[in-house]
Design a protein around this motif. Structure first.
Motif, short mmCIF file in Angstrom:
data_model
loop_
_atom_site.label_atom_id
_atom_site.label_comp_id
_atom_site.label_asym_id
_atom_site.label_seq_id
_atom_site.Cartn_x
_atom_site.Cartn_y
_atom_site.Cartn_z
N ASP A 67 5.80 21.37 7.14
CA ASP A 67 6.16 20.78 5.84
C ASP A 67 6.55 21.86 4.85
O ASP A 67 7.56 21.74 4.14
N ARG A 68 5.76 22.94 4.80
CA ARG A 68 6.04 24.01 3.84
C ARG A 68 7.35 24.72 4.17
O ARG A 68 8.14 25.03 3.28
N ASP A 71 10.35 22.54 3.23
CA ASP A 71 10.61 22.58 1.79
C ASP A 71 11.31 23.88 1.41
O ASP A 71 12.23 23.89 0.59
N LYS A 72 10.86 24.99 2.01
CA LYS A 72 11.50 26.27 1.73
C LYS A 72 12.91 26.28 2.28
O LYS A 72 13.84 26.81 1.63
#
Length: 299
Positions: A67-68, A71-72
């Motif tokens: 998820d992180r 997003d990045k």
């Protein structure tokens, strides 16, 4: 020692899978085969040495780190796209690709008037349109899915730049026998809350209409069930109540071939404000101001 970096294509595949939650739909959005997209994401996982996506037969589930990174990746892709925006901004005005979201209570009434002029005056502009509610449109703006949004204010769209286009007055629409003659305005206090039909939650026009009337009981008693203004008009034309419509919808002929009439709303704030919004510090700011001028002139 050589450093191996993810490719933009791999990041694009990852973001598409995050957005669609399905390998097939993500592949379609990227115009590649499902096997190509799946292979690209596996290559990305091998490159960085972590699992980003848990795969089962029925569910695609991102890991917390996935998820992180997704997003990045979205931010990286937006920055990469802005490299092209910088080049376009230095060239001819309103040229190249531009993605604009338009809310459903504007799109069918305003776009038919503005698109022919844009095609005529700016033939090098490839304007890709997306119709969606204000919340989804603003989210898409901030995550880079779209470049600008045509919407109605007031609406909390986050940290954006904007240009006001024009005011769009609200009208009460219904059978003449119920709301009276269209020759005069109708005061908000005279609206029967038990007969008021409005768009369902998610459409900002509902909030604008209720705020204009400044009657708390309308929010409690009005029926929110329509998915589009055309659907609402059909229900009103079949005797189910009255509604509120923006002036641009009336000018576009939404009441044609019905037995309905419309009266201007008499209230403290009887209009919504149409505006074009975009991300702050966008390299295409001059293009957006020019587009806003074209939109304002086409009202």
């Amino acid at each position: 020692m050589a450093t191996y970096l993810p490719t933009l294509k791999q990041l694009q595949y990852l973001v598409a899978l995050k957005d669609h939650g399905h390998f097939g739909r993500a592949a379609d959005a990227c115009f590649v085969t499902q096997s190509t997209l799946s292979a690209g994401i596996r290559e990305l996982e091998t490159l960085i040495g972590v699992t980003l996506v848990e795969r089962t037969r029925r569910v695609v589930r991102f890991t917390p780190l996935g998820d992180r990174i997704a997003d990045k990746a979205r931010r990286v892709l937006r920055e990469a796209e802005e490299l092209g925006d910088l080049a376009r901004a230095a060239g001819r005005p309103l040229s190249g690709e531009m993605r604009m979201s338009v809310i459903p209570t504007i799109a069918p009434f305003m776009l038919p008037r503005i698109l022919p002029r844009l095609r005529r005056d700016y033939p090098d502009l490839k304007l890709f349109l997306r119709e969606e509610p204000s919340g989804a449109a603003c989210e898409g703006l901030h995550n880079g899915r779209t470049d600008c949004v045509l919407l109605a204010l007031p609406y909390a769209c986050g940290e954006v730049a904007s240009q006001f286009l024009f005011e769009d007055r609200l009208f009460v629409a219904g059978p003449e026998g119920e709301i009276g003659s269209a020759t005069s305005a109708m005061h908000a206090d005279d609206i029967n809350e038990d007969r008021l039909l409005l768009l369902e939650d998610g459409h900002c026009l509902k909030d604008h209409a209720l705020a204009a009337c400044n009657r708390p009981e309308l929010r409690a008693e009005a029926t929110m069930m329509g998915t589009s203004l055309h659907t609402i008009v059909q229900m009103v034309d079949n005797g189910l109540g009255v509604t509120m419509l923006p002036e641009m919808a009336l000018k576009a002929g939404i009441l044609d071939h019905t037995g309905l009439t419309a009266r201007p709303l008499d209230a403290a704030n009887p209009a919504r404000r149409i505006a074009l919004v975009w991300r702050r510090a966008s390299p295409r700011e001059k293009d957006f101001h020019l587009l806003a001028e074209v939109l304002a002139e086409a009202q």
